[in-house]
Write a protein that holds these residues in place. Structure first.
Motif, PDB file in Angstrom:
ATOM      1  N   GLY A  44       1.096  -0.885   0.323  1.00 61.79           N
ATOM      2  CA  GLY A  44      -0.247  -0.210  -0.016  1.00 61.79           C
ATOM      3  C   GLY A  44       0.615   1.281  -0.077  1.00 61.79           C
ATOM      4  O   GLY A  44       2.657   0.848   0.112  1.00 61.79           O
ATOM      5  N   GLU A  45       0.012   2.358  -0.395  1.00 57.46           N
ATOM      6  CA  GLU A  45       0.873   4.255  -0.023  1.00 57.46           C
ATOM      7  C   GLU A  45       1.864   3.790   1.141  1.00 57.46           C
ATOM      8  O   GLU A  45       0.683   3.936   2.464  1.00 57.46           O
ATOM      9  CB  GLU A  45      -0.378   4.632  -0.707  1.00 57.46           C
ATOM     10  N   GLY A  46       2.793   4.538   1.270  1.00 56.51           N
ATOM     11  CA  GLY A  46       3.220   4.617   2.920  1.00 56.51           C
ATOM     12  C   GLY A  46       2.672   6.042   3.524  1.00 56.51           C
ATOM     13  O   GLY A  46       1.821   7.290   2.562  1.00 56.51           O
ATOM     14  N   GLU A  47       3.626   7.059   4.104  1.00 46.95           N
ATOM     15  CA  GLU A  47       3.116   7.791   4.622  1.00 46.95           C
ATOM     16  C   GLU A  47       3.382   9.528   3.120  1.00 46.95           C
ATOM     17  O   GLU A  47       4.212   8.522   2.198  1.00 46.95           O
ATOM     18  CB  GLU A  47       4.666   9.019   5.499  1.00 46.95           C
ATOM     19  N   ASP A  48       3.125  10.606   3.083  1.00 50.08           N
ATOM     20  CA  ASP A  48       2.905  11.639   2.399  1.00 50.08           C
ATOM     21  C   ASP A  48       2.989  13.031   2.532  1.00 50.08           C
ATOM     22  O   ASP A  48       1.991  12.834   3.344  1.00 50.08           O
ATOM     23  CB  ASP A  48       1.590  11.534   1.394  1.00 50.08           C
ATOM     24  N   ASP A  49       4.072  13.025   3.304  1.00 51.04           N
ATOM     25  CA  ASP A  49       4.245  14.767   4.057  1.00 51.04           C
ATOM     26  C   ASP A  49       4.725  15.967   2.669  1.00 51.04           C
ATOM     27  O   ASP A  49       5.635  15.379   1.716  1.00 51.04           O
ATOM     28  CB  ASP A  49       5.603  14.557   4.950  1.00 51.04           C
ATOM     29  N   ILE A  50       4.488  16.911   3.469  1.00 49.10           N
ATOM     30  CA  ILE A  50       4.251  18.482   2.861  1.00 49.10           C
ATOM     31  C   ILE A  50       5.231  19.094   3.731  1.00 49.10           C
ATOM     32  O   ILE A  50       4.463  19.248   4.738  1.00 49.10           O
ATOM     33  CB  ILE A  50       3.360  18.617   2.182  1.00 49.10           C
ATOM     34  N   VAL A  51       5.977  19.849   3.144  1.00 48.69           N
ATOM     35  CA  VAL A  51       6.647  20.625   4.462  1.00 48.69           C
ATOM     36  C   VAL A  51       6.913  21.950   3.349  1.00 48.69           C
ATOM     37  O   VAL A  51       7.391  22.170   2.574  1.00 48.69           O
ATOM     38  CB  VAL A  51       8.057  20.458   5.144  1.00 48.69           C
ATOM     39  N   LEU A  52       5.893  23.467   3.810  1.00 50.03           N
ATOM     40  CA  LEU A  52       6.188  24.626   3.571  1.00 50.03           C
ATOM     41  C   LEU A  52       6.949  25.389   3.994  1.00 50.03           C
ATOM     42  O   LEU A  52       6.823  25.038   5.570  1.00 50.03           O
ATOM     43  CB  LEU A  52       4.745  25.461   3.193  1.00 50.03           C
ATOM     44  N   SER A  53       7.838  26.355   3.608  1.00 46.35           N
ATOM     45  CA  SER A  53       8.671  27.005   4.240  1.00 46.35           C
ATOM     46  C   SER A  53       8.993  28.625   4.006  1.00 46.35           C
ATOM     47  O   SER A  53       8.540  28.653   2.812  1.00 46.35           O
ATOM     48  CB  SER A  53      10.597  26.583   4.120  1.00 46.35           C
ATOM     49  N   GLY A  54       8.658  29.025   4.287  1.00 48.47           N
ATOM     50  CA  GLY A  54       8.597  30.402   4.275  1.00 48.47           C
ATOM     51  C   GLY A  54       9.653  31.590   5.277  1.00 48.47           C
ATOM     52  O   GLY A  54       9.836  31.425   5.970  1.00 48.47           O
ATOM     53  N   GLN A  55       9.363  32.836   5.153  1.00 53.37           N
ATOM     54  CA  GLN A  55       9.686  33.895   5.836  1.00 53.37           C
ATOM     55  C   GLN A  55       8.560  35.510   5.580  1.00 53.37           C
ATOM     56  O   GLN A  55       7.776  35.358   4.860  1.00 53.37           O
ATOM     57  CB  GLN A  55      11.273  34.886   5.826  1.00 53.37           C
ATOM     58  N   LEU A  56       8.355  35.510   7.330  1.00 53.13           N
ATOM     59  CA  LEU A  56       7.088  36.971   7.705  1.00 53.13           C
ATOM     60  C   LEU A  56       7.775  38.500   7.845  1.00 53.13           C
ATOM     61  O   LEU A  56       9.220  37.706   8.089  1.00 53.13           O
ATOM     62  CB  LEU A  56       6.576  36.646   8.594  1.00 53.13           C
ATOM     63  N   LEU A  57       7.549  38.823   7.150  1.00 55.43           N
ATOM     64  CA  LEU A  57       7.960  40.581   7.275  1.00 55.43           C
ATOM     65  C   LEU A  57       6.514  41.484   8.467  1.00 55.43           C
ATOM     66  O   LEU A  57       5.808  41.901   7.951  1.00 55.43           O
ATOM     67  CB  LEU A  57       8.305  41.105   6.217  1.00 55.43           C
ATOM     68  N   PRO A  58       6.841  40.434   9.889  1.00 54.48           N
ATOM     69  CA  PRO A  58       5.166  41.148  10.657  1.00 54.48           C
ATOM     70  C   PRO A  58       5.179  43.111  10.286  1.00 54.48           C
ATOM     71  O   PRO A  58       3.413  43.142  10.328  1.00 54.48           O
ATOM     72  CB  PRO A  58       4.622  40.467  11.096  1.00 54.48           C
ATOM     73  N   TYR A  59       6.348  43.594  10.705  1.00 53.89           N
ATOM     74  CA  TYR A  59       6.133  44.857  10.518  1.00 53.89           C
ATOM     75  C   TYR A  59       5.625  45.394   9.601  1.00 53.89           C
ATOM     76  O   TYR A  59       5.850  46.962   9.067  1.00 53.89           O
ATOM     77  CB  TYR A  59       7.124  45.746  11.210  1.00 53.89           C
ATOM     78  N   HIS A  60       6.105  45.123   8.464  1.00 57.28           N
ATOM     79  CA  HIS A  60       5.788  45.797   6.943  1.00 57.28           C
ATOM     80  C   HIS A  60       4.721  44.880   6.160  1.00 57.28           C
ATOM     81  O   HIS A  60       3.892  45.757   5.894  1.00 57.28           O
ATOM     82  CB  HIS A  60       6.656  45.042   6.158  1.00 57.28           C
ATOM     83  N   VAL A  61       3.917  43.575   5.896  1.00 51.96           N
ATOM     84  CA  VAL A  61       2.939  43.501   5.332  1.00 51.96           C
ATOM     85  C   VAL A  61       2.195  42.093   5.995  1.00 51.96           C
ATOM     86  O   VAL A  61       0.891  41.879   5.522  1.00 51.96           O
ATOM     87  CB  VAL A  61       4.103  42.959   4.049  1.00 51.96           C
ATOM     88  N   GLY A  62       2.844  42.409   7.238  1.00 51.88           N
ATOM     89  CA  GLY A  62       1.562  41.050   8.343  1.00 51.88           C
ATOM     90  C   GLY A  62       1.939  39.185   8.139  1.00 51.88           C
ATOM     91  O   GLY A  62       3.054  39.411   8.131  1.00 51.88           O
ATOM     92  N   GLY A  63       1.192  39.209   8.154  1.00 46.64           N
ATOM     93  CA  GLY A  63       1.258  37.649   8.566  1.00 46.64           C
ATOM     94  C   GLY A  63       1.171  36.631   9.387  1.00 46.64           C
ATOM     95  O   GLY A  63       0.691  35.308   9.797  1.00 46.64           O
ATOM     96  N   LEU A  64       1.075  37.480  10.613  1.00 43.70           N
ATOM     97  CA  LEU A  64       1.038  36.366  11.757  1.00 43.70           C
ATOM     98  C   LEU A  64      -0.398  36.012  12.399  1.00 43.70           C
ATOM     99  O   LEU A  64      -0.397  35.057  13.189  1.00 43.70           O
ATOM    100  CB  LEU A  64       1.325  37.527  13.520  1.00 43.70           C
ATOM    101  N   ASP A  65      -1.347  36.611  11.487  1.00 45.33           N
ATOM    102  CA  ASP A  65      -2.456  36.235  11.851  1.00 45.33           C
ATOM    103  C   ASP A  65      -2.705  35.362  11.156  1.00 45.33           C
ATOM    104  O   ASP A  65      -3.523  33.399  12.175  1.00 45.33           O
ATOM    105  CB  ASP A  65      -3.708  37.202  11.310  1.00 45.33           C
ATOM    106  N   GLU A  66      -2.328  34.655   9.487  1.00 47.87           N
ATOM    107  CA  GLU A  66      -2.154  33.551   9.172  1.00 47.87           C
ATOM    108  C   GLU A  66      -0.973  32.575  10.507  1.00 47.87           C
ATOM    109  O   GLU A  66      -2.086  31.712  10.181  1.00 47.87           O
ATOM    110  CB  GLU A  66      -1.958  33.805   7.664  1.00 47.87           C
ATOM    111  N   LEU A  67      -0.714  32.646  10.502  1.00 44.15           N
ATOM    112  CA  LEU A  67       0.422  32.255  11.647  1.00 44.15           C
ATOM    113  C   LEU A  67      -0.523  31.264  12.647  1.00 44.15           C
ATOM    114  O   LEU A  67      -0.110  30.315  13.230  1.00 44.15           O
ATOM    115  CB  LEU A  67       2.218  32.665  12.051  1.00 44.15           C
ATOM    116  N   GLU A  68      -0.841  32.334  13.543  1.00 45.53           N
ATOM    117  CA  GLU A  68      -1.288  32.201  14.414  1.00 45.53           C
ATOM    118  C   GLU A  68      -2.727  31.061  13.790  1.00 45.53           C
ATOM    119  O   GLU A  68      -2.909  29.834  14.603  1.00 45.53           O
ATOM    120  CB  GLU A  68      -1.944  33.474  15.408  1.00 45.53           C
TER     121      GLU A  68
END
Length: 147
Positions: A44-68
């Protein structure tokens, strides 16, 4: 749109990623035999993992709400559909780990630059999972508004 994790849209702003890694496995087991090479069988099929990486600039463009919101989905054990920007849907996933690294801390302890990594594993979709996701988002909204 780069990716959509349930109701969380990941785009170039305010919450972005710049790297995606997928690891998918197949389950193949050896059958013990006497006096010969062990035959292998696909089970059968085994594990299937996805890792997404990036960076935020919370004081310039935000992103903390999405992270929370993603942290709340992790805490709730939410299962959600994943969709890539070109329409490809790899299936339903759950968040197993979120790491964040704050750099150049401001006076309130938040970094001017936050690097993040979201690790997800493929899960089976259950009936009513959309309701669980909605309840998780309502709980998050209540926590953010203090109600």
């Amino acid at each position: 749109m780069l990716y959509m994790l349930g109701t969380v849209v990941i785009d170039t702003s305010p919450f972005s990623i710049d790297e995606m890694e997928r690891t998918a496995e197949a389950s193949i087991v050896a059958k013990p035999v006497i006096g010969g090479r062990q035959p292998k069988e696909f089970t059968g099929e085994g594990e299937d993992d996805i890792v997404l990486s990036g960076q935020l600039l919370p004081y310039h463009v935000g992103g903390l709400d999405e992270l929370e919101t993603l942290h709340e989905m992790r805490r709730q054990g939410a299962r959600f559909p994943v969709q890539r920007g070109d329409g490809w849907r790899p299936g339903w996933y759950g968040i197993t780990r979120i790491t964040e690294s704050h750099r150049e801390l401001s006076g309130d302890g938040v970094g001017y630059l936050i690097q993040h990594q979201i690790t997800m594993t493929r899960v089976e979709a259950d009936q009513g999972e959309g309701q669980q996701l909605i309840i998780g988002l309502i709980n998050l909204f209540s926590a953010l508004t203090g109600q």
